[in-house]
Design an enzyme around this catalytic site. Structure first.
Site, PDB file in Angstrom:
ATOM      1  N   SER A  44       0.798  -1.225   0.000  1.00  0.00           N
ATOM      2  CA  SER A  44       0.000   0.000   0.000  1.00  0.00           C
ATOM      3  C   SER A  44       0.828   1.272   0.000  1.00  0.00           C
ATOM      4  O   SER A  44       0.360   2.321  -0.454  1.00  0.00           O
ATOM      5  CB  SER A  44      -0.935   0.008   1.212  1.00  0.00           C
ATOM      6  OG  SER A  44      -0.209  -0.175   2.416  1.00  0.00           O
ATOM      7  N   HIS A 250      -1.086   5.664   6.811  1.00  0.00           N
ATOM      8  CA  HIS A 250      -0.523   5.653   5.461  1.00  0.00           C
ATOM      9  C   HIS A 250      -0.158   7.080   5.040  1.00  0.00           C
ATOM     10  O   HIS A 250      -0.723   8.044   5.544  1.00  0.00           O
ATOM     11  CB  HIS A 250      -1.523   5.055   4.466  1.00  0.00           C
ATOM     12  CG  HIS A 250      -1.644   3.570   4.561  1.00  0.00           C
ATOM     13  ND1 HIS A 250      -2.392   2.944   5.533  1.00  0.00           N
ATOM     14  CD2 HIS A 250      -1.088   2.583   3.817  1.00  0.00           C
ATOM     15  CE1 HIS A 250      -2.298   1.646   5.375  1.00  0.00           C
ATOM     16  NE2 HIS A 250      -1.511   1.392   4.345  1.00  0.00           N
TER      17      HIS A 250
END
Length: 268
Positions: A44, A250
């Protein structure tokens, strides 16, 4: 402090993937430019989860036009660009699914992988849900895996890349530390928990850098650009608890463009 750690985030975060990119050929990616045949592999942090602007055709892989591989390709117009990175990917996923995009014509490969193997999603969930002592125990479990088991898994991936694309530059990027210690956060994890999580990220980067070097690859340290922009810094390029919750922990779009892209440029 624990009240802020909502159950909804916990259950959703279990499904989130989280938690590296290198170079081998004699010519740099900047020198190759339009001649480059570039394949972006990994998890990711390479697909761009957290940056928004996702390709609807990528489904749960959450490939973003604001991720560093897409930004580099847009700026350099390589001869070809294959965006194979996928949110949630582990080393086995790179080996079994993503490497089909790599072949003898590939001249540039980028990669972030290892965080999901080490169980960072479960580690973060444990730290959010349970006591400090339970969190520290789970982090130590992750660190043991990183130091004892992950090196062999990274070797398998790196050897496979070299075997399929012997003339490619391979750029392996690391992961930034999550937290600025003694920072601006007044709730959430304790300082001991944050420090332990950062230490595990340091372990992950150290192992990744060593394995990359032993395969003749170059390692890009994301901490060089993310320093001062961690969670609790007051100017974070990483999401803390976010909506949608899968984007938690993230890089933001700025984290991709100002954090990862410069590191990739320098490493490739």
């Amino acid at each position: 402090m624990r009240v802020s750690r909502c159950a909804g985030f916990l259950s959703a975060f279990l499904a989130a993937s989280s938690l590296a990119l290198i170079g081998t050929a004699p010519a740099s990616a900047a020198q190759l430019d339009g001649a480059a045949r570039y394949v972006a592999l990994g998890d990711s942090y390479s697909s761009g989860l957290g940056a928004g602007s996702y390709d609807s055709g990528s489904g749960s892989c959450k490939r973003s036009s604001k991720a560093y591989p897409a930004l580099w390709a847009a700026a350099n117009s390589p001869a070809s660009f294959t965006f194979a990175a996928c949110s949630g990917a582990r080393t086995g996923d790179v080996l079994n699914s993503q490497l089909t995009s790599v072949n003898g014509d590939t001249t540039l490969v980028s990669l972030t992988v290892g965080g999901n193997d080490a169980g960072f999603a479960d580690t973060m969930t444990t730290c959010v849900l349970y006591s400090e002592s339970t969190c520290l125990s789970r982090v130590q479990q992750a660190r043991t895996y990183i130091n004892n088991t992950l090196p062999g898994k990274l070797d398998q991936v790196y050897s496979a890349i070299s075997g399929k694309a012997p003339n490619a530059r391979v750029a392996v990027l690391g992961y930034p530390r999550f937290y600025k210690l003694s920072g601006s956060c007044v709730a959430g994890l304790t300082e001991k928990e944050r420090a332990a999580i950062n230490a595990a990220a340091d372990d992950l980067n150290a192992v990744t850098a060593k394995r990359a070097a032993d395969h003749g690859f170059a390692f890009g340290d994301a901490n060089t650009t993310f320093a001062g922009h961690e969670i609790c810094s007051g100017s974070s390029w990483l999401h803390s608890v976010a909506y949608p919750v899968e984007e938690s922990y993230h890089p933001t779009a700025t984290g991709q463009s100002s954090g990862y892209l410069p590191v990739f440029r320098a490493t490739a």
